[in-house]
Design a protein around this motif. Sequence first.
Motif, PDB file in Angstrom:
ATOM      1  N   LEU A 574       0.820  -1.215   0.000  1.00  0.00           N
ATOM      2  CA  LEU A 574       0.000   0.000   0.000  1.00  0.00           C
ATOM      3  C   LEU A 574       0.850   1.260   0.000  1.00  0.00           C
ATOM      4  O   LEU A 574       0.428   2.297  -0.523  1.00  0.00           O
ATOM      5  N   TRP A 575       2.029   1.183   0.577  1.00  0.00           N
ATOM      6  CA  TRP A 575       2.858   2.373   0.785  1.00  0.00           C
ATOM      7  C   TRP A 575       3.973   2.530  -0.247  1.00  0.00           C
ATOM      8  O   TRP A 575       4.592   3.597  -0.315  1.00  0.00           O
ATOM      9  N   CYS A 576       4.259   1.506  -1.024  1.00  0.00           N
ATOM     10  CA  CYS A 576       5.369   1.574  -1.983  1.00  0.00           C
ATOM     11  C   CYS A 576       4.847   1.434  -3.414  1.00  0.00           C
ATOM     12  O   CYS A 576       3.886   0.696  -3.656  1.00  0.00           O
ATOM     13  N   ASN A 577       5.495   2.109  -4.335  1.00  0.00           N
ATOM     14  CA  ASN A 577       5.116   2.021  -5.746  1.00  0.00           C
ATOM     15  C   ASN A 577       5.822   0.879  -6.467  1.00  0.00           C
ATOM     16  O   ASN A 577       5.317   0.367  -7.472  1.00  0.00           O
ATOM     17  N   GLU A 578       7.001   0.466  -5.976  1.00  0.00           N
ATOM     18  CA  GLU A 578       7.725  -0.601  -6.642  1.00  0.00           C
ATOM     19  C   GLU A 578       6.947  -1.910  -6.538  1.00  0.00           C
ATOM     20  O   GLU A 578       6.334  -2.199  -5.504  1.00  0.00           O
ATOM     21  N   PRO A 579       6.937  -2.728  -7.597  1.00  0.00           N
ATOM     22  CA  PRO A 579       6.206  -3.996  -7.551  1.00  0.00           C
ATOM     23  C   PRO A 579       6.677  -4.866  -6.384  1.00  0.00           C
ATOM     24  O   PRO A 579       7.877  -4.989  -6.131  1.00  0.00           O
ATOM     25  N   HIS A 580       5.721  -5.424  -5.686  1.00  0.00           N
ATOM     26  CA  HIS A 580       6.050  -6.255  -4.526  1.00  0.00           C
ATOM     27  C   HIS A 580       5.103  -7.449  -4.483  1.00  0.00           C
ATOM     28  O   HIS A 580       3.891  -7.299  -4.683  1.00  0.00           O
ATOM     29  N   VAL A 581       5.665  -8.630  -4.228  1.00  0.00           N
ATOM     30  CA  VAL A 581       4.894  -9.863  -4.090  1.00  0.00           C
ATOM     31  C   VAL A 581       5.386 -10.592  -2.855  1.00  0.00           C
ATOM     32  O   VAL A 581       6.594 -10.789  -2.682  1.00  0.00           O
ATOM     33  N   HIS A 582       4.458 -10.949  -1.970  1.00  0.00           N
ATOM     34  CA  HIS A 582       4.818 -11.727  -0.787  1.00  0.00           C
ATOM     35  C   HIS A 582       3.849 -12.903  -0.687  1.00  0.00           C
ATOM     36  O   HIS A 582       2.627 -12.731  -0.655  1.00  0.00           O
ATOM     37  N   LEU A 583       4.411 -14.110  -0.614  1.00  0.00           N
ATOM     38  CA  LEU A 583       3.649 -15.357  -0.676  1.00  0.00           C
ATOM     39  C   LEU A 583       3.576 -15.994   0.711  1.00  0.00           C
ATOM     40  O   LEU A 583       4.593 -16.139   1.403  1.00  0.00           O
ATOM     41  N   THR A 584       2.352 -16.374   1.130  1.00  0.00           N
ATOM     42  CA  THR A 584       2.181 -17.049   2.420  1.00  0.00           C
ATOM     43  C   THR A 584       1.252 -18.248   2.266  1.00  0.00           C
ATOM     44  O   THR A 584       0.540 -18.380   1.261  1.00  0.00           O
ATOM     45  N   SER A 585       1.250 -19.099   3.292  1.00  0.00           N
ATOM     46  CA  SER A 585       0.412 -20.287   3.268  1.00  0.00           C
ATOM     47  C   SER A 585      -0.127 -20.564   4.669  1.00  0.00           C
ATOM     48  O   SER A 585       0.414 -20.086   5.662  1.00  0.00           O
ATOM     49  N   GLN A 586      -1.202 -21.348   4.712  1.00  0.00           N
ATOM     50  CA  GLN A 586      -1.769 -21.783   5.984  1.00  0.00           C
ATOM     51  C   GLN A 586      -2.784 -22.890   5.687  1.00  0.00           C
ATOM     52  O   GLN A 586      -3.414 -22.901   4.627  1.00  0.00           O
ATOM     53  N   THR A 587      -2.922 -23.805   6.628  1.00  0.00           N
ATOM     54  CA  THR A 587      -3.970 -24.812   6.443  1.00  0.00           C
ATOM     55  C   THR A 587      -5.320 -24.096   6.387  1.00  0.00           C
ATOM     56  O   THR A 587      -5.530 -23.081   7.058  1.00  0.00           O
ATOM     57  N   LEU A 588      -6.210 -24.612   5.577  1.00  0.00           N
ATOM     58  CA  LEU A 588      -7.527 -23.988   5.457  1.00  0.00           C
ATOM     59  C   LEU A 588      -8.201 -23.901   6.821  1.00  0.00           C
ATOM     60  O   LEU A 588      -8.859 -22.905   7.153  1.00  0.00           O
ATOM     61  N   GLU A 589      -7.997 -24.927   7.635  1.00  0.00           N
ATOM     62  CA  GLU A 589      -8.624 -24.977   8.951  1.00  0.00           C
ATOM     63  C   GLU A 589      -8.172 -23.826   9.842  1.00  0.00           C
ATOM     64  O   GLU A 589      -8.962 -23.254  10.595  1.00  0.00           O
ATOM     65  N   LYS A 590      -6.900 -23.477   9.778  1.00  0.00           N
ATOM     66  CA  LYS A 590      -6.364 -22.408  10.626  1.00  0.00           C
ATOM     67  C   LYS A 590      -6.506 -21.025   9.995  1.00  0.00           C
ATOM     68  O   LYS A 590      -6.278 -20.022  10.660  1.00  0.00           O
ATOM     69  N   SER A 591      -6.868 -20.972   8.738  1.00  0.00           N
ATOM     70  CA  SER A 591      -7.031 -19.689   8.052  1.00  0.00           C
ATOM     71  C   SER A 591      -8.395 -19.094   8.394  1.00  0.00           C
ATOM     72  O   SER A 591      -9.264 -19.783   8.924  1.00  0.00           O
ATOM     73  N   PRO A 592      -8.612 -17.829   8.065  1.00  0.00           N
ATOM     74  CA  PRO A 592      -9.943 -17.243   8.317  1.00  0.00           C
ATOM     75  C   PRO A 592     -10.944 -17.532   7.205  1.00  0.00           C
ATOM     76  O   PRO A 592     -12.033 -16.965   7.199  1.00  0.00           O
ATOM     77  N   TYR A 593     -10.612 -18.469   6.267  1.00  0.00           N
ATOM     78  CA  TYR A 593     -11.380 -18.600   5.046  1.00  0.00           C
ATOM     79  C   TYR A 593     -12.210 -19.874   4.989  1.00  0.00           C
ATOM     80  O   TYR A 593     -11.932 -20.858   5.667  1.00  0.00           O
ATOM     81  N   VAL A 594     -13.202 -19.813   4.124  1.00  0.00           N
ATOM     82  CA  VAL A 594     -13.977 -20.994   3.735  1.00  0.00           C
ATOM     83  C   VAL A 594     -13.687 -21.260   2.263  1.00  0.00           C
ATOM     84  O   VAL A 594     -13.305 -20.353   1.518  1.00  0.00           O
ATOM     85  N   PHE A 595     -13.875 -22.524   1.848  1.00  0.00           N
ATOM     86  CA  PHE A 595     -13.608 -22.906   0.461  1.00  0.00           C
ATOM     87  C   PHE A 595     -14.798 -23.656  -0.085  1.00  0.00           C
ATOM     88  O   PHE A 595     -15.302 -24.588   0.550  1.00  0.00           O
ATOM     89  N   ASP A 596     -15.261 -23.250  -1.259  1.00  0.00           N
ATOM     90  CA  ASP A 596     -16.363 -23.916  -1.959  1.00  0.00           C
ATOM     91  C   ASP A 596     -15.770 -24.630  -3.167  1.00  0.00           C
ATOM     92  O   ASP A 596     -15.404 -23.989  -4.167  1.00  0.00           O
ATOM     93  N   ALA A 597     -15.654 -25.945  -3.076  1.00  0.00           N
ATOM     94  CA  ALA A 597     -15.013 -26.716  -4.147  1.00  0.00           C
ATOM     95  C   ALA A 597     -15.785 -26.626  -5.457  1.00  0.00           C
ATOM     96  O   ALA A 597     -15.206 -26.699  -6.547  1.00  0.00           O
ATOM     97  N   SER A 598     -17.097 -26.438  -5.378  1.00  0.00           N
ATOM     98  CA  SER A 598     -17.901 -26.420  -6.608  1.00  0.00           C
ATOM     99  C   SER A 598     -17.654 -25.154  -7.428  1.00  0.00           C
ATOM    100  O   SER A 598     -17.759 -25.179  -8.659  1.00  0.00           O
ATOM    101  N   THR A 599     -17.342 -24.075  -6.758  1.00  0.00           N
ATOM    102  CA  THR A 599     -17.121 -22.806  -7.480  1.00  0.00           C
ATOM    103  C   THR A 599     -15.661 -22.367  -7.471  1.00  0.00           C
ATOM    104  O   THR A 599     -15.265 -21.479  -8.228  1.00  0.00           O
ATOM    105  N   GLY A 600     -14.891 -22.979  -6.598  1.00  0.00           N
ATOM    106  CA  GLY A 600     -13.496 -22.567  -6.449  1.00  0.00           C
ATOM    107  C   GLY A 600     -13.336 -21.340  -5.565  1.00  0.00           C
ATOM    108  O   GLY A 600     -12.223 -20.826  -5.418  1.00  0.00           O
ATOM    109  N   PHE A 601     -14.435 -20.878  -4.964  1.00  0.00           N
ATOM    110  CA  PHE A 601     -14.360 -19.675  -4.134  1.00  0.00           C
ATOM    111  C   PHE A 601     -13.588 -19.954  -2.854  1.00  0.00           C
ATOM    112  O   PHE A 601     -13.819 -20.950  -2.167  1.00  0.00           O
TER     113      PHE A 601
END
Length: 784
Positions: A574-601
């Motif tokens: 948000l604060w820098c103009n230079e391109p930046h990519v940072h990759l992270t991972s987490q088990t779905l169970e421990k993440s704040p997310y839900v996954f719908d296999a039928s839609t890929g959401f």
Amino acid sequence: MSNRKTVSLNGDWKFIKDDVSGAEAADFDAAAWRTVKVPHDWSVEESFSNDWEGATGYLPGGIGWYRKTFQSLETAVTYLHFDGVYNHATVYLNGEKLGDHPYGYSPFYYDISDQVISGENVIAVRVDHSRYCDSRWYTGSGIYRSVELVGTSETHIPVWGTFITTPEISDKKASVNVQIEISSPKDAEVSTTIIDPDGKTVAQGSVAAEALTIQTFEVSSPRKWDVDTPNRYKAICSVFKAGKMVDEYETVFGIRSIRFDADEGFFLNGKNMKIKGVCLHHDGGCVGAAVPKDVWRRRFATLKAGGCNAIRIAHNPGSDEFLDLCDEMGLLVQDEFFDEWDHPKDKRLNQNEQHDDYISRGYTEHFQEWAEKDLKAVMRAHRNHPSIFQWSIGNEIEWTYPRNAEATGFFDMGWEGNYFWEQPPNSIEEIKRLLKELPREEYDIGETAQRLAKWTREMDTSRPVIANCILPSASYESGYADALDIIGFSYRRVIYDYGHENYPKLPLMGTENLGQWHEWKAIEERDFVSGTFLWTGIDYMGEVNGQWPKNTLDSGLLDRAGFEKGSYHMMKTLWCNEPHVHLTSQTLEKSPYVFDASTGFIGEADSNAWKTKTWIWHDVNTHWNYADGEMIAVEVYSNCPSVELFLNGESLGRKKLSDFEDHIYKWAVPYKPGKLEARADGASDLLQTAGVPASIQLCADGMHVIAQLVDAAGIPVKTEERKIFFAVEGGTLIGVDNGSPFNIQDYQSDCIITAQGRCLLIAEGACRVEASAEGLGPVFIEVG
């Protein structure tokens, strides 16, 4: 040549953590005491214990004595200067009491000309931090900032005796106003030379000395101090008597202009810019409150690389060395005076102001007597630093005046809502009525604010007065806001429009906000909001009441060891103009997310949840080690318009940032070992599956050594921990840490169990560091 001599007194102090009777006497025998260097923090040397208080990080305070011998400078005038002692310091010279100093954050000095004797002298300092829970965060204990001796002639410039401002600046020229205090100025002359950043003389002039001597210079084509080009000038003020130089005083300053506009925000050197700031407490992790300059340098460099351009020193003045570094590295600074005014804060229970036992009595009990002296001492010591662009008179003071909290309507019995996200429940008219009708206490917040602001402006009108207001809807009407040049909002970004529409002449900004996208989005969309200070730039010890063994509040963009966290990379995008990519991972169970296999959401079940995220970033990993087939939530933080994800060279799809309202790219990926890579135009990031630990990889950064477990291929191992043993040859090991907020291992140790497979060692002096673990190493690295 000047008669002025400045000598550091940081080395070879005798110290004991005990209240020793008679230790102030000149002939007291302290040979059995420990020898230490200052800055020194005795609390950080202790073991963490649940017997102490979570408010201050589960470390003790106590009472300690320091003694030091020094040789007189054989000058007509001698000053003894302390940059900070925490706290309740009583200072003696040759057995004679010089004075008491209760506040732990303000600098102070004594004119010891009449007490110092020719030859050997003895300083004794009693530090009483038995009120060890006197703050809401870790404070440290002892002479935790530098000490120096200054000797000079009878006619001289005293400590903090210059004040330089640059009232008129253009690209072609700048006026430089130099105010010089002179002791015994009769028949003396002052000559001032202005030196540019390259060491060249650019202006010079002489005048007859007065008690307050004022000189004005013109500097052509000024090289301005800016966050990107922190140019610094010097003013060398020489005092002459009968043609002989009797004193010389050097002041570093910057040529820069600051302006806050109620509609357009902040301007530095005429250029409109957003303040991308962070709040910082004064501890440096494993070094406690006695923070070496290189520790701050590493931290500041990381924050600047993430786009940060400003620091709010919360909630107290910083050290002179801290400010020197901000000057040098180009970081704007809000210098804050006090966390308490007339009434105490509850150190254990924010907002509930219930406890006032002996150990938790803080600055309030000294405020009436000392506030003006401390405020003005801080300003005299700090006001030449070009980095300082705001003076803050207080932090979240409103809670301590019940009438103001009650008038807002937020906390009435019948009110239902969330303070962070709700508009003021009471109208302006209702707030005015309640402030008139509710009983006034002995002290009034508006009157105290006016006093503090008056004292600030007596010292400096070149910078605005600000405060961090937790209840701005009441502060606008209580007289508090009337004392300010800018009003700061604490966690009240939802009322930026309320403030601007109803009080359009007073500039506003966020002065304590959450390190989340929704906070920056609100600022980015409003020209009239000057910027923010996020809570916090770095994790800090304390403010974890009842959470043992957690001893650190993990709200930072960096952890306690200075390692980057997920929130750091979000803010960097948000604060820098230079391109930046940072990759992270987490088990779905421990993440704040839900996954719908039928839609890929993949995303949060509540699509608006991102709008109310608070201090702590959700748990993410920077490794690729899971169970085969396990569903993994992959996140990418990036400012690039699109990102493509690859697993073992196979594309898992390209996605657009515009499709993610929460500004986080997301994929659901069944785990397979190998390489996970995120690629965008101009930036990429990679996670690789690691094997078992095979070695320790060492990396040196100044006085820091980072140890990381790696496998046979050199891939970082972040899912297994080892106890690493260190040996330092030729220098001094001053602390170890692993960055975890739950780490309660001793900082003063030669071994530590890693967190995420890594740890940090800080060493002083040129040295050779050896690291080993069971079955690993040893490996070596040179430091310094």
